[in-house]
Design a protein around this motif. Structure first.
Motif, PDB file in Angstrom:
ATOM      1  N   PHE A   3       9.652 -13.947 -14.288  1.00 20.71           N
ATOM      2  CA  PHE A   3      11.061 -14.043 -14.648  1.00 20.71           C
ATOM      3  C   PHE A   3      11.568 -12.663 -15.052  1.00 20.71           C
ATOM      4  CE2 PHE A   3       9.232 -18.191 -15.254  1.00 20.71           C
ATOM      5  CZ  PHE A   3      10.183 -19.052 -14.724  1.00 20.71           C
ATOM      6  N   LEU A   4      12.760 -12.332 -14.552  1.00 21.47           N
ATOM      7  CA  LEU A   4      13.355 -11.045 -14.878  1.00 21.47           C
ATOM      8  C   LEU A   4      13.818 -11.021 -16.336  1.00 21.47           C
ATOM      9  CD1 LEU A   4      13.980  -8.357 -13.516  1.00 21.47           C
ATOM     10  CD2 LEU A   4      16.252  -9.237 -12.960  1.00 21.47           C
ATOM     11  N   TYR A   5      14.309 -12.177 -16.821  1.00 22.94           N
ATOM     12  CA  TYR A   5      14.757 -12.295 -18.212  1.00 22.94           C
ATOM     13  C   TYR A   5      13.998 -13.438 -18.881  1.00 22.94           C
ATOM     14  CZ  TYR A   5      18.624  -9.609 -16.228  1.00 22.94           C
ATOM     15  OH  TYR A   5      19.368  -8.674 -15.577  1.00 22.94           O
ATOM     16  N   GLN A  70      11.288 -15.258 -10.014  1.00 20.61           N
ATOM     17  CA  GLN A  70      10.866 -14.583  -8.796  1.00 20.61           C
ATOM     18  C   GLN A  70       9.467 -15.047  -8.425  1.00 20.61           C
ATOM     19  OE1 GLN A  70      11.148 -10.416  -9.779  1.00 20.61           O
ATOM     20  NE2 GLN A  70      13.271 -10.269  -9.102  1.00 20.61           N
ATOM     21  N   ALA A  71       9.211 -15.091  -7.122  1.00 20.13           N
ATOM     22  CA  ALA A  71       7.879 -15.434  -6.625  1.00 20.13           C
ATOM     23  C   ALA A  71       7.492 -14.424  -5.556  1.00 20.13           C
ATOM     24  CB  ALA A  71       7.863 -16.847  -6.057  1.00 20.13           C
ATOM     25  N   GLU A  72       6.192 -14.121  -5.467  1.00 18.66           N
ATOM     26  CA  GLU A  72       5.718 -13.192  -4.450  1.00 18.66           C
ATOM     27  C   GLU A  72       5.350 -13.963  -3.197  1.00 18.66           C
ATOM     28  OE1 GLU A  72       2.573 -10.783  -5.966  1.00 18.66           O
ATOM     29  OE2 GLU A  72       3.956  -9.290  -6.749  1.00 18.66           O
ATOM     30  N   VAL A  73       5.904 -13.516  -2.069  1.00 20.37           N
ATOM     31  CA  VAL A  73       5.670 -14.164  -0.785  1.00 20.37           C
ATOM     32  C   VAL A  73       5.056 -13.139   0.170  1.00 20.37           C
ATOM     33  CG1 VAL A  73       6.743 -15.344   1.162  1.00 20.37           C
ATOM     34  CG2 VAL A  73       7.622 -15.712  -1.140  1.00 20.37           C
ATOM     35  N   ALA A  74       4.009 -13.549   0.886  1.00 20.60           N
ATOM     36  CA  ALA A  74       3.368 -12.661   1.854  1.00 20.60           C
ATOM     37  C   ALA A  74       4.250 -12.560   3.103  1.00 20.60           C
ATOM     38  CB  ALA A  74       1.986 -13.182   2.219  1.00 20.60           C
ATOM     39  N   VAL A  75       4.718 -11.359   3.392  1.00 19.31           N
ATOM     40  CA  VAL A  75       5.611 -11.123   4.530  1.00 19.31           C
ATOM     41  C   VAL A  75       4.866 -10.315   5.594  1.00 19.31           C
ATOM     42  CG1 VAL A  75       7.782 -10.092   5.284  1.00 19.31           C
ATOM     43  CG2 VAL A  75       7.615 -11.140   3.012  1.00 19.31           C
ATOM     44  N   GLU A 288       2.365  -8.039   3.422  1.00 22.09           N
ATOM     45  CA  GLU A 288       2.627  -7.421   2.132  1.00 22.09           C
ATOM     46  C   GLU A 288       3.390  -8.409   1.263  1.00 22.09           C
ATOM     47  OE1 GLU A 288       4.560  -3.702   2.378  1.00 22.09           O
ATOM     48  OE2 GLU A 288       2.989  -2.749   3.584  1.00 22.09           O
ATOM     49  N   LYS A 289       3.026  -8.441  -0.007  1.00 25.66           N
ATOM     50  CA  LYS A 289       3.697  -9.352  -0.927  1.00 25.66           C
ATOM     51  C   LYS A 289       5.017  -8.750  -1.382  1.00 25.66           C
ATOM     52  CE  LYS A 289      -0.309 -11.900  -2.616  1.00 25.66           C
ATOM     53  NZ  LYS A 289      -1.073 -12.339  -3.811  1.00 25.66           N
ATOM     54  N   GLU A 290       6.067  -9.515  -1.218  1.00 23.45           N
ATOM     55  CA  GLU A 290       7.388  -9.071  -1.644  1.00 23.45           C
ATOM     56  C   GLU A 290       7.967 -10.085  -2.626  1.00 23.45           C
ATOM     57  OE1 GLU A 290      10.002  -8.411   1.575  1.00 23.45           O
ATOM     58  OE2 GLU A 290       8.921  -6.631   2.318  1.00 23.45           O
ATOM     59  N   PRO A 291       8.633  -9.616  -3.686  1.00 26.52           N
ATOM     60  CA  PRO A 291       9.248 -10.549  -4.633  1.00 26.52           C
ATOM     61  C   PRO A 291      10.493 -11.197  -4.031  1.00 26.52           C
ATOM     62  CG  PRO A 291       9.747  -8.281  -5.232  1.00 26.52           C
ATOM     63  CD  PRO A 291       8.789  -8.216  -4.089  1.00 26.52           C
ATOM     64  N   ILE A 292      10.548 -12.498  -4.102  1.00 24.71           N
ATOM     65  CA  ILE A 292      11.704 -13.255  -3.615  1.00 24.71           C
ATOM     66  C   ILE A 292      12.356 -13.937  -4.811  1.00 24.71           C
ATOM     67  CG2 ILE A 292      12.505 -15.079  -2.089  1.00 24.71           C
ATOM     68  CD1 ILE A 292      11.382 -12.699  -0.617  1.00 24.71           C
ATOM     69  N   GLU A 293      13.640 -13.672  -5.018  1.00 20.90           N
ATOM     70  CA  GLU A 293      14.330 -14.273  -6.160  1.00 20.90           C
ATOM     71  C   GLU A 293      14.657 -15.736  -5.861  1.00 20.90           C
ATOM     72  OE1 GLU A 293      18.242 -13.425  -8.928  1.00 20.90           O
ATOM     73  OE2 GLU A 293      17.089 -11.761  -8.107  1.00 20.90           O
ATOM     74  N   LEU A 294      14.410 -16.600  -6.855  1.00 19.46           N
ATOM     75  CA  LEU A 294      14.589 -18.048  -6.693  1.00 19.46           C
ATOM     76  C   LEU A 294      15.786 -18.579  -7.470  1.00 19.46           C
ATOM     77  CD1 LEU A 294      10.838 -19.093  -7.035  1.00 19.46           C
ATOM     78  CD2 LEU A 294      12.127 -18.660  -4.945  1.00 19.46           C
ATOM     79  N   THR A 295      16.685 -17.699  -7.891  1.00 23.41           N
ATOM     80  CA  THR A 295      17.853 -18.144  -8.650  1.00 23.41           C
ATOM     81  C   THR A 295      18.684 -19.140  -7.856  1.00 23.41           C
ATOM     82  OG1 THR A 295      17.937 -16.053  -9.853  1.00 23.41           O
ATOM     83  CG2 THR A 295      19.945 -17.376  -9.821  1.00 23.41           C
TER      84      THR A 295
END
Length: 321
Positions: A3-5, A70-75, A288-295
């Protein structure tokens, strides 16, 4: 999930608990008031509580969305290191591929570099009797293209030396083969599955380290070698020190190098075929793992619950709340 906050999560817990507690108190007071008046609710428990339960459930979901989950997704992406190795021996000045073997290879290689994403680091190596790294792998593809344009033909050909110097560049360690008569040595070069060497050559070997042994060393390090044969089987002639020498494409050597490392050999008998060969070079696909925002998903789920709660409250109670 991160979480960013994260502090908002604490707020979500406090607010949700307070809202549930307030709703419970209000329902108890309502039940007490109806009992004191000698009345009972005609609605079942589901109809009485479900709209409010949906509204209360939407509250923490909405607040969690405000915490910016946020979650890390393999791209999957093409990435890693590509080392372009150019044969600059005298035979590469032959004109059986116009305007010359080396010039045609340079043009095709520059086009290849310009098409690569920034996730691919490109380096340039020139080899004759010896091999020289003229541009270290870099994400600045303009530097790589400039290094390609600078190479000039001279000397003989040592494909084995090119492979060893290329391996040293990729692994960051000096790489060599044992001298003749010495026992083989085991070199721990690590494993580099995202690295690829692309050799542009006519395949005419004139000396140097054993090509087969060098290719096997590359295979053990996980480095794949793609070979592009520049020239024709009919060949051509070049002038060296006042002598006319015949030169022809040696596909057998280039094919063997590629096969040992799991790469492919591509013949390029003319400029068009050479361009097609570079376009078909198979680079490594990595993840590569990239952060994906889930808001957005959290907000959508909260909105859905709020809408359902409002619709049911209006239908069953004649009001939203």
């Amino acid at each position: 999930m991160s979480f960013l906050y994260p502090l908002v999560l604490g707020v979500a817990v406090v607010v949700t608990v307070a809202a549930v507690w307030a709703y419970t108190i209000l329902q108890k007071r309502r039940t007490t008031a109806l009992a004191a008046a000698g009345l009972t609710s005609r609605q079942g428990r589901v109809r009485r509580h479900l709209p409010y339960a949906l509204l209360l459930a939407a509250l923490p979901i909405l607040l969690i969305g405000l915490a910016r989950p946020q979650a890390e997704v393999a791209v999957p992406r093409v990435s890693g290191t590509v080392l372009l190795a150019f044969d600059i021996s005298n035979s590469m000045s032959a004109t059986d591929v116009a305007p010359s073997r080396l010039a045609a290879a340079q043009t095709a290689a520059v086009s290849f570099v310009e098409q690569q994403p920034t996730t691919v680091d490109v380096g340039v190596l020139a080899f004759g009797n010896q091999a020289l790294l003229t541009q270290a792998p870099t994400e600045d593809h303009a530097l790589a293209a400039a290094a390609i344009k600078r190479v000039k033909p001279s000397g003989g050909t040592s494909l084995g030396e090119a492979i060893l110097v290329g391996l040293g560049t990729i692994t960051g360690k000096p790489v060599s083969l044992p001298e003749e008569g010495q026992a083989p040595t085991t070199q721990d070069l690590g494993y580099w599955p995202s690295a690829t060497m692309v050799i542009f050559s006519d395949g005419e070997e004139t000396g140097g380290p054993d090509v087969q042994a060098a290719a096997e060393l590359a295979a053990a390090a996980g480095v794949r070698i793609q070979t592009v044969g520049v020239g024709t089987a009919q060949g051509g002639t070049v002038e060296v020190d006042g002598f006319q020498l015949g030169t022809a494409l040696d596909e057998q050597t280039l094919t063997a190098i590629a096969q040992v490392t799991g790469g492919t050999y591509r013949p390029a008998g003319d400029a068009a075929a050479l361009a097609d060969s570079t376009e078909a070079i198979d680079l490594r696909l990595t993840t590569e793992k990239e952060p994906i925002e889930l808001t957005a998903p959290f907000a959508a789920a909260a909105l859905l619950l709020l809408t359902l709660g409002a619709l049911l409250g209006t239908r069953w109670h004649g009001r939203i709340v």
